[in-house]
Design an enzyme around this catalytic site. Structure first.
Site, PDB file in Angstrom:
ATOM      1  N   HIS A   1       0.818  -1.214   0.000  1.00 48.74           N
ATOM      2  CA  HIS A   1       0.000   0.000   0.000  1.00 48.74           C
ATOM      3  C   HIS A   1       0.850   1.262   0.000  1.00 48.74           C
ATOM      4  O   HIS A   1       0.355   2.364   0.246  1.00 48.74           O
ATOM      5  CB  HIS A   1      -1.006  -0.014   1.157  1.00 48.74           C
ATOM      6  CG  HIS A   1      -2.270  -0.711   0.766  1.00 48.74           C
ATOM      7  ND1 HIS A   1      -2.277  -1.979   0.283  1.00 48.74           N
ATOM      8  CD2 HIS A   1      -3.556  -0.301   0.740  1.00 48.74           C
ATOM      9  CE1 HIS A   1      -3.509  -2.334  -0.012  1.00 48.74           C
ATOM     10  NE2 HIS A   1      -4.313  -1.320   0.245  1.00 48.74           N
TER      11      HIS A   1
ATOM     12  N   GLU B   1     -10.171  14.360  13.858  1.00 50.65           N
ATOM     13  CA  GLU B   1      -9.548  14.522  12.531  1.00 50.65           C
ATOM     14  C   GLU B   1     -10.171  15.733  11.865  1.00 50.65           C
ATOM     15  O   GLU B   1     -11.043  16.409  12.432  1.00 50.65           O
ATOM     16  CB  GLU B   1      -9.748  13.273  11.657  1.00 50.65           C
ATOM     17  CG  GLU B   1      -8.759  12.171  11.952  1.00 50.65           C
ATOM     18  CD  GLU B   1      -8.552  11.191  10.806  1.00 50.65           C
ATOM     19  OE1 GLU B   1      -9.026  11.467   9.678  1.00 50.65           O
ATOM     20  OE2 GLU B   1      -7.919  10.148  11.045  1.00 50.65           O
TER      21      GLU B   1
ATOM     22  N   ASP C   1      -6.690   5.076   9.541  1.00 50.38           N
ATOM     23  CA  ASP C   1      -8.075   5.224   9.049  1.00 50.38           C
ATOM     24  C   ASP C   1      -8.534   3.973   8.325  1.00 50.38           C
ATOM     25  O   ASP C   1      -9.708   3.633   8.322  1.00 50.38           O
ATOM     26  CB  ASP C   1      -8.158   6.384   8.049  1.00 50.38           C
ATOM     27  CG  ASP C   1      -7.926   7.719   8.708  1.00 50.38           C
ATOM     28  OD1 ASP C   1      -8.032   7.794   9.942  1.00 50.38           O
ATOM     29  OD2 ASP C   1      -7.633   8.691   7.981  1.00 50.38           O
TER      30      ASP C   1
HETATM   31  P1  FAD Z   1       4.022  -1.901   2.343  1.00 46.50           P
HETATM   32  O1  FAD Z   1       3.589  -0.783   1.486  1.00 46.50           O
HETATM   33  O2  FAD Z   1       4.000  -3.243   1.753  1.00 46.50           O
HETATM   34  O3  FAD Z   1       5.476  -1.610   2.944  1.00 46.50           O
HETATM   35  C1  FAD Z   1       5.840  -0.312   3.380  1.00 46.50           C
HETATM   36  C2  FAD Z   1       7.312  -0.276   3.786  1.00 46.50           C
HETATM   37  O4  FAD Z   1       7.499  -1.041   4.959  1.00 46.50           O
HETATM   38  C3  FAD Z   1       8.260  -0.864   2.743  1.00 46.50           C
HETATM   39  O5  FAD Z   1       9.478  -0.199   2.809  1.00 46.50           O
HETATM   40  C4  FAD Z   1       8.413  -2.298   3.205  1.00 46.50           C
HETATM   41  O6  FAD Z   1       9.630  -2.864   2.765  1.00 46.50           O
HETATM   42  C5  FAD Z   1       8.359  -2.141   4.716  1.00 46.50           C
HETATM   43  N1  FAD Z   1       7.757  -3.288   5.390  1.00 46.50           N
HETATM   44  C6  FAD Z   1       6.607  -3.927   5.101  1.00 46.50           C
HETATM   45  N2  FAD Z   1       6.390  -4.909   5.986  1.00 46.50           N
HETATM   46  C7  FAD Z   1       7.423  -4.873   6.863  1.00 46.50           C
HETATM   47  C8  FAD Z   1       7.786  -5.628   8.002  1.00 46.50           C
HETATM   48  N3  FAD Z   1       7.045  -6.636   8.434  1.00 46.50           N
HETATM   49  N4  FAD Z   1       8.931  -5.313   8.642  1.00 46.50           N
HETATM   50  C9  FAD Z   1       9.706  -4.292   8.229  1.00 46.50           C
HETATM   51  N5  FAD Z   1       9.430  -3.562   7.153  1.00 46.50           N
HETATM   52  C10 FAD Z   1       8.296  -3.842   6.481  1.00 46.50           C
HETATM   53  N6  FAD Z   1      -1.031   5.351   6.973  1.00 46.50           N
HETATM   54  C11 FAD Z   1      -1.324   5.864   8.179  1.00 46.50           C
HETATM   55  O7  FAD Z   1      -0.448   6.079   9.008  1.00 46.50           O
HETATM   56  N7  FAD Z   1      -2.621   6.173   8.500  1.00 46.50           N
HETATM   57  C12 FAD Z   1      -3.662   5.930   7.661  1.00 46.50           C
HETATM   58  O8  FAD Z   1      -4.792   6.209   7.996  1.00 46.50           O
HETATM   59  C13 FAD Z   1      -3.366   5.363   6.397  1.00 46.50           C
HETATM   60  N8  FAD Z   1      -4.347   5.082   5.523  1.00 46.50           N
HETATM   61  C14 FAD Z   1      -4.035   4.542   4.304  1.00 46.50           C
HETATM   62  C15 FAD Z   1      -5.069   4.249   3.421  1.00 46.50           C
HETATM   63  C16 FAD Z   1      -4.785   3.703   2.187  1.00 46.50           C
HETATM   64  C17 FAD Z   1      -5.899   3.407   1.236  1.00 46.50           C
HETATM   65  C18 FAD Z   1      -3.433   3.459   1.817  1.00 46.50           C
HETATM   66  C19 FAD Z   1      -3.113   2.929   0.466  1.00 46.50           C
HETATM   67  C20 FAD Z   1      -2.405   3.745   2.694  1.00 46.50           C
HETATM   68  C21 FAD Z   1      -2.701   4.286   3.941  1.00 46.50           C
HETATM   69  N9  FAD Z   1      -1.690   4.574   4.861  1.00 46.50           N
HETATM   70  C22 FAD Z   1      -2.013   5.105   6.080  1.00 46.50           C
HETATM   71  C23 FAD Z   1      -0.289   4.390   4.512  1.00 46.50           C
HETATM   72  C24 FAD Z   1       0.237   3.083   5.030  1.00 46.50           C
HETATM   73  O9  FAD Z   1       0.523   3.198   6.410  1.00 46.50           O
HETATM   74  C25 FAD Z   1       1.503   2.744   4.273  1.00 46.50           C
HETATM   75  O10 FAD Z   1       1.170   2.513   2.955  1.00 46.50           O
HETATM   76  C26 FAD Z   1       2.258   1.587   4.856  1.00 46.50           C
HETATM   77  O11 FAD Z   1       3.305   1.353   3.953  1.00 46.50           O
HETATM   78  C27 FAD Z   1       1.470   0.313   5.091  1.00 46.50           C
HETATM   79  O12 FAD Z   1       1.160  -0.411   3.940  1.00 46.50           O
HETATM   80  P2  FAD Z   1       1.556  -1.957   3.801  1.00 46.50           P
HETATM   81  O13 FAD Z   1       1.234  -2.664   5.062  1.00 46.50           O
HETATM   82  O14 FAD Z   1       0.938  -2.420   2.557  1.00 46.50           O
HETATM   83  O15 FAD Z   1       3.141  -1.872   3.674  1.00 46.50           O
END
Ligand code: FAD
Length: 522
Positions: free
Chosen positions: A112, A287, A177
């Site tokens: 994400h 918010e 969120d």
């Molecule tokens: P990824 O995008 O897959 O990874 C993000 C980063 O973390 C990469 O560098 C990856 O290598 C690293 N990573 C992933 N897993 C691990 C792990 N287990 N250990 C160490 N590193 C790791 N953020 C907020 O704070 N508040 C919100 O309300 C919010 N709402 C969102 C809503 C949407 C629709 C989207 C798309 C994003 C939102 N985000 C929000 C952002 C979100 O926190 C980031 O995208 C975050 O990266 C989490 O997504 P993911 O779990 O898919 O991680």
């Protein structure tokens, strides 16, 4: 496997037979060279445990080279589908054992990110979702020193953490969120939402972590033990290790949420009221968001705006160009159901919103936290892109930012959701890697653009205009979910934390293997 064996001269039949048999034995016993080994690490044999879990088919490669942003696409050599933590350790060890350059490895939660942060060009992307815990991914416990807590796999989704903890009548206190994000992914950033002013971001609500470092060591860390790693990993953008377990603080779960929305046309009054709300500490969630012509009809969260008020809002928008909303929530349950309305009434008494435009709803705690439904992520070349910009802005300059750039720029763009709300800095732990402005209160501004692929540039220009304005007028913003193109920008971003950040990298991932998609060290 080698298929070409040399032909032999045919003087003596017996001799030929012996030689041919010998060649066949040699051919059969020669170790096949896995083509992946050549790409990843020429000088080390690819262990069977790893090669069995590696996928190089188009579907796996497409998944690993896409994310929610749909803007950056870095092609890895392979996707890795671990079934245990040991598998990830073995993969990292394999990369470390290369005497030539090690290949890079990125944990991918749900992908994400919006700018390729979970990708690994020519490396291996670890699909965290494939870690199957046989139902033990979220475990609720209690201890006299910590109270209730949950041990949660780094690959788990927050929605599953919510479901499982509620079964025990308890809940995490700090959320995002949107709950279809992974625990490891949000803890690598901060994890912010309307509860952060009261409880801090999600990273402030972690007791302990299991982390596989870039050296392949599995380390349990906390504020007391291995604290350097603990603080570095929280908000550490995946640079120091892969989070495989987080111990999350829990509290008794409320059952209901009184959900209020207030509208403002004056930005200064709006921010004053937001700040009064977060200093009162009475609401459980605060918010805010900006309203433009684009956001009135049906934003993803306007679930209870009465349509009869739309005309009034449209008129105000015509007059002011931009309106501002505060969203606040008071949780309650059976024992305070009689008093919750009074509490909310008292809370709103001295606030200066437009009186005829306040809306309220009464929903279950679960429905409130799951208000943003699961989004379908599409990654075709025609699918929408999401060139988001998220900033932390010091309170002292929020009026300048609004007057100097938001008022003129925002009404001209088609962005459905623009978030703006404040945090109390004392709820953030400066020892953690996330960087925030140096003021007691700072705001988050989230421009959550959605664009057609051929218009991404327009939104990038809008983002650049905002960043340029901040630079020009010395507004000391920090990017959240940061994206920079040069090392100098990263050094500026981390400021006084840079030396320590670099030191931790040298200590825990000295060969620069992890999370290359953040583009900090690679
Ligand atoms: P990824 O995008 O897959 O990874 C993000 C980063 O973390 C990469 O560098 C990856 O290598 C690293 N990573 C992933 N897993 C691990 C792990 N287990 N250990 C160490 N590193 C790791 N953020 C907020 O704070 N508040 C919100 O309300 C919010 N709402 C969102 C809503 C949407 C629709 C989207 C798309 C994003 C939102 N985000 C929000 C952002 C979100 O926190 C980031 O995208 C975050 O990266 C989490 O997504 P993911 O779990 O898919 O991680």
């Amino acid at each position: 496997m080698t298929t070409h064996c040399p032909n032999r001269p045919s003087h003596f039949i017996f001799f030929i037979v012996i030689i041919t048999l010998f060649d066949i034995v040699i051919c059969i016993s020669a170790k096949p060279i896995n083509p992946l080994q050549t790409t990843l690490c020429k000088d080390q044999i690819l262990p069977l445990e790893i090669s069995k879990k590696i996928r190089t088919d188009p579907e796996a490669i497409a998944k690993a080279s896409n994310d929610y942003g749909n803007i950056v696409h870095k092609i890895p050599t392979a996707g890795f589908y671990p079934s245990s933590i040991k598998d990830i350790i073995k993969l990292i060890e394999y990369s470390n054992n290369c005497s030539s350059t090690p290949f890079s490895i990125a944990a991918r939660g749900q992908g994400h990110s919006v700018r390729g942060q979970a990708m690994a060009y020519k490396g291996v992307v670890v699909e965290m979702a494939s870690l199957s815990r046989n139902g033990s991914g979220v475990r609720v416990s209690w201890s006299p020193s910590s109270g209730f807590y949950a041990d949660v796999g780094g690959e788990e989704l927050w929605i599953d953490v919510l479901r499982e903890t509620l079964r025990h009548g308890v809940t995490p206190v700090s959320w995002t969120d949107y709950l279809y994000l992974t625990v490891g992914g949000t803890l690598s950033n901060a994890g912010i939402s309307g509860q952060s002013f009261l409880h801090g971001p999600q990273i402030s609500n972690v007791l302990e972590l299991d982390v596989i470092t870039g050296k392949g060591e599995l380390i349990t860390c906390s504020r007391k033990d291995e604290s350097e790693l603990f603080y570095a990993v929280l908000g550490g953008l995946g640079q120091f290790g892969i989070i495989t377990r987080a111990r999350i603080i829990l509290a008794k779960a409320p059952t209901r949420a009184k959900w209020v929305r207030l509208l403002y046309s004056n930005f200064s009054i709006y921010t004053k009221d937001q700040e009064k709300f977060i200093s009162s500490k009475v609401p459980n969630y605060v918010e805010g968001f900006l309203i433009t012509n684009e956001t009135i009809p049906d934003s993803w969260r306007s679930s209870f705006n009465s349509s009869s008020n739309q005309d009034h809002i449209t008129l105000l928008l015509r007059k002011h160009g931009l309106l501002y909303a505060i969203e606040l929530v008071k949780y309650y349950d059976d024992h305070d159901a009689d008093t919750v309305n009074k509490v909310v009434e008292m809370l709103l008494k001295d606030m200066n919103f437009i009186p005829s435009l306040n809306f309220s709803a009464d929903v279950s705690y679960f429905d409130f936290l799951t208000r943003v439904p699961r989004l379908e992520v599409q990654n075709t070349p025609q699918s929408p892109t999401h060139p988001w910009l998220n900033l932390f802005v010091p309170k002292s300059r929020i009026l300048d930012l609004n007057a100097g750039v938001l008022v003129n720029l925002i009404p001209k763009i088609n962005t459905e959701l623009i978030l703006l709300y404040p945090f109390n800095k004392d709820k953030w732990d400066e020892r953690m890697s996330t960087v925030t402005p140096d003021e007691d209160i700072f705001y988050t501004l989230g421009l959550l653009h959605s664009s057609s692929p051929n218009e991404t540039k327009i939104y990038d220009e809008v983002n650049n205009e905002i960043l340029h304005f901040c630079r020009k007028t010395h507004i000391k913003i920090k990017q959240y979910l940061p994206y920079y193109k040069s090392k100098e920008d990263w050094i500026k971003h981390y400021g006084s934390k840079w030396d320590n950040f670099q030191e931790m990298k040298a200590k825990f991932d000295p060969r620069l293997i992890l999370s290359p998609g953040q583009r900090i060290f690679n």
